[in-house]
Scaffold this active site. Structure first.
Site, PDB file in Angstrom:
ATOM      1  N   GLU A 284       0.830  -1.219   0.000  1.00 46.71           N
ATOM      2  CA  GLU A 284       0.000   0.000   0.000  1.00 46.71           C
ATOM      3  C   GLU A 284       0.861   1.266   0.000  1.00 46.71           C
ATOM      4  OE1 GLU A 284      -2.096   1.897  -1.244  1.00 46.71           O
ATOM      5  OE2 GLU A 284      -3.782   0.709  -0.488  1.00 46.71           O
TER       6      GLU A 284
ATOM      7  N   ASP B 198      -6.945  -0.008  -3.577  1.00 44.32           N
ATOM      8  CA  ASP B 198      -8.004   0.999  -3.631  1.00 44.32           C
ATOM      9  C   ASP B 198      -8.829   0.880  -4.906  1.00 44.32           C
ATOM     10  OD1 ASP B 198      -6.150   1.766  -5.471  1.00 44.32           O
ATOM     11  OD2 ASP B 198      -5.720   3.726  -4.577  1.00 44.32           O
TER      12      ASP B 198
HETATM   13  O1  AHR Z   1       0.716   0.477  -3.306  1.00 43.06           O
HETATM   14  C1  AHR Z   1       0.428   0.768  -4.624  1.00 43.06           C
HETATM   15  C2  AHR Z   1      -1.011   1.168  -4.815  1.00 43.06           C
HETATM   16  O2  AHR Z   1      -1.238   2.423  -4.224  1.00 43.06           O
HETATM   17  C3  AHR Z   1      -2.058   0.309  -4.183  1.00 43.06           C
HETATM   18  O3  AHR Z   1      -2.327  -0.894  -4.863  1.00 43.06           O
HETATM   19  C4  AHR Z   1      -3.245   1.218  -4.222  1.00 43.06           C
HETATM   20  O4  AHR Z   1      -4.178   0.925  -3.229  1.00 43.06           O
HETATM   21  C5  AHR Z   1      -2.645   2.605  -4.057  1.00 43.06           C
HETATM   22  O5  AHR Z   1      -3.109   3.459  -5.054  1.00 43.06           O
END
Ligand code: AHR
Length: 479
Positions: free
Chosen positions: A204, A280
């Site tokens: 994340e 996300d």
């Molecule tokens: O960590 C990379 C990305 O960042 C994740 O998959 C996403 O949730 C966020 O936009």
């Protein structure tokens, strides 16, 4: 014996086990996945040839013959009910109704496994699967392991082709709220040597190739046609491993402490499962998935090495491609009753269906003739080069088909690559867009588009969709 029997013996049992190709337990005899067809929205569960064995894909081929099918559910074989279904909107919305993501076309990633025909889960941007209400998946700083088998030749630099642990509300809940396997060549966060693609950990707000936020020299570019990818994590310790799913052993690309960036130690895992998207619901990524599991507990390298031996013994192999051979000179004839004398043709950039007969002019005949080439973006699919304008190819732009000179860009290659499948109406072939995989080449009022069944454009109309998107590969008007 399946991979999950090996993990159980190692004391780190599977808590999710997904595959469209085979049983992941020696005793599993249930369904692998579900397909849904567009003609009547009926669904069919696809199971195994025998307990613990390979997929029985023949019922899918009959059920989907003459119509269009998507993979609607990927079942969890662990008994915990951690099935994957169409991902809902979150921080980002998908392109399907209600902000959901697209479902993968059921026949776009054909392969052989153990000598049997099987289909992978083909993710183009906009496609995603998820389960936000799981059972037994690691939370907070609990240990877990994951492996997945991907197509190492199908990837992109969009965020984020992931399989693994993510947020239960489909939103970015901060550093450490995910722990998933990432595969692709985005360099916005971490990266390794070469130009990619790389196996990384999506933790994340960061894809990590090692302890550093950016470059880590131990994470190599890796692109085996069938790729084993591993990420595992426990308190202040995690690893990246990978190898060729067809032969050989695993290599370790990282094994050490949590990243030297704040927020990732301890972890704050939430325990949802994602496939093909970011935590996300970022939906810009591409890739193909064949099988993968998540475990309870941090698997030992020895356990994973035995799993890799099981994987290489499973016999993953490519399948013969549907449709005319590369180098073939063809004309593509419409199959809709209105239009069976019409062929995909161009006049300069303008691309449409035109009536061509033996008395047509030499120019009109050549305009309706194409040379099949290895797909500009992926040689498992095809591109169509103009017979009379060398270096120009059929490509889509704003969902319409044009004949444009290849400008050498990645966008052009993607837009000019189509994956042939059996014709949606049972005749000839259909041509799925490589980068918009829920769309295929369809004529409408004599113009040619990439259309999605029942989508929001007039040319997405469901009436005659199957006929309009099926093309007979005819002898070339200009040999
Ligand atoms: O960590 C990379 C990305 O960042 C994740 O998959 C996403 O949730 C966020 O936009």
């Amino acid at each position: 014996t399946g991979p999950c029997d090996i993990y159980a013996t190692g004391g780190t049992p599977c808590v999710a086990a997904h595959s469209t190709t085979r049983a992941l337990y020696g005793a599993y005899n249930g369904s692998l996945y579900q397909v849904r067809r567009s003609s009547d929205n009926a669904t069919l569960n696809i199971g195994l040839l025998s307990a613990g064995g390979y997929v029985n894909s023949a019922p899918q081929d009959s059920f989907c013959a003459g119509t269009y099918c998507v993979i609607s559910v990927i079942y969890d074989q662990s008994g915990r009910g951690n099935h994957l279904t169409q991902a809902p909107p979150g921080g980002f919305s998908g392109p399907a109704a209600g902000g959901y993501d697209n479902l993968a076309p059921a026949t776009m990633a054909p392969i052989m496994v153990g000598g049997h025909k099987a289909y992978g889960v083909f993710v183009s941007p906009g496609t995603g699967y998820r389960n936000n209400a799981t059972n037994g998946i690691a939370k907070a700083d609990q240990p877990e392991g994951m492996y997945a088998i991907f197509d190492g030749t199908h990837y992109n630099a969009g965020c984020c082709f992931d399989y693994g642990n993510a947020e239960t509300n489909s939103r970015d809940n901060g550093n450490g709220t995910m722990e998933a396997i990432y595969f692709g060549n985005i360099k916005a966060w971490g990266y390794g040597t070469g130009n990619g693609p790389w196996i990384m950990a999506d933790l994340e707000n960061g894809l990590f190739s090692g302890v550093n936020a950016g470059y880590n020299s131990n994470d190599p570019s890796i692109s085996h046609r069938f790729l084993t990818a591993i990420v595992k994590g426990e308190p202040n310790h995690w690893s990246i491993r990978g190898g060729n799913a067809q032969s050989g052993s695993l290599s370790t690309f990282y094994n050490g402490v949590r990243p030297n960036v704040s927020g990732y130690n301890p972890m704050k895992k939430e325990g949802a499962i994602i496939l093909g998207i970011g935590g996300d619901n970022s939906v810009s990524a591409a890739g193909t998935f064949y099988e993968g599991v998540m475990t309870s507990g941090y698997p030992s390298d020895a356990t994973e090495n035995s799993v890799q031996a099981n994987i290489t013994a499973a016999g993953y192999a490519t399948a013969a491609r549907v449709g005319p051979a590369n180098g073939a000179v063809v004309s593509l004839r419409a199959t809709t009753a209105c239009c069976t004398t019409r062929y995909i043709s161009h006049s300069g950039a303008t691309t449409l269906t035109s009536v061509v007969t033996s008395s047509s002019s030499a120019t009109d005949k050549a305009n309706a003739t194409w040379i099949v080439r290895a797909g500009l973006a992926n040689s498992a699919c095809v591109s169509f080069e103009s017979r009379n304008t060398a270096g120009s190819y059929l490509r889509h732009q704003n969902y319409q088909l044009y004949t444009h000179a290849n400008d050498g860009s990645l966008l052009f290659a993607n837009d000019a690559t189509f994956c042939p499948t059996a014709g949606v109406n049972g005749q000839g072939i259909s041509l799925q867009s490589y980068n918009f995989s829920n769309r295929d080449i369809r004529h409408y009022n004599n113009s040619v588009y990439i259309a999605s069944y029942g989508g929001s454009n007039t040319f997405d109309a469901t009436g005659l969709w199957g006929d309009d998107s099926s093309w007979v590969v005819a002898s070339p008007w200009t040999p």
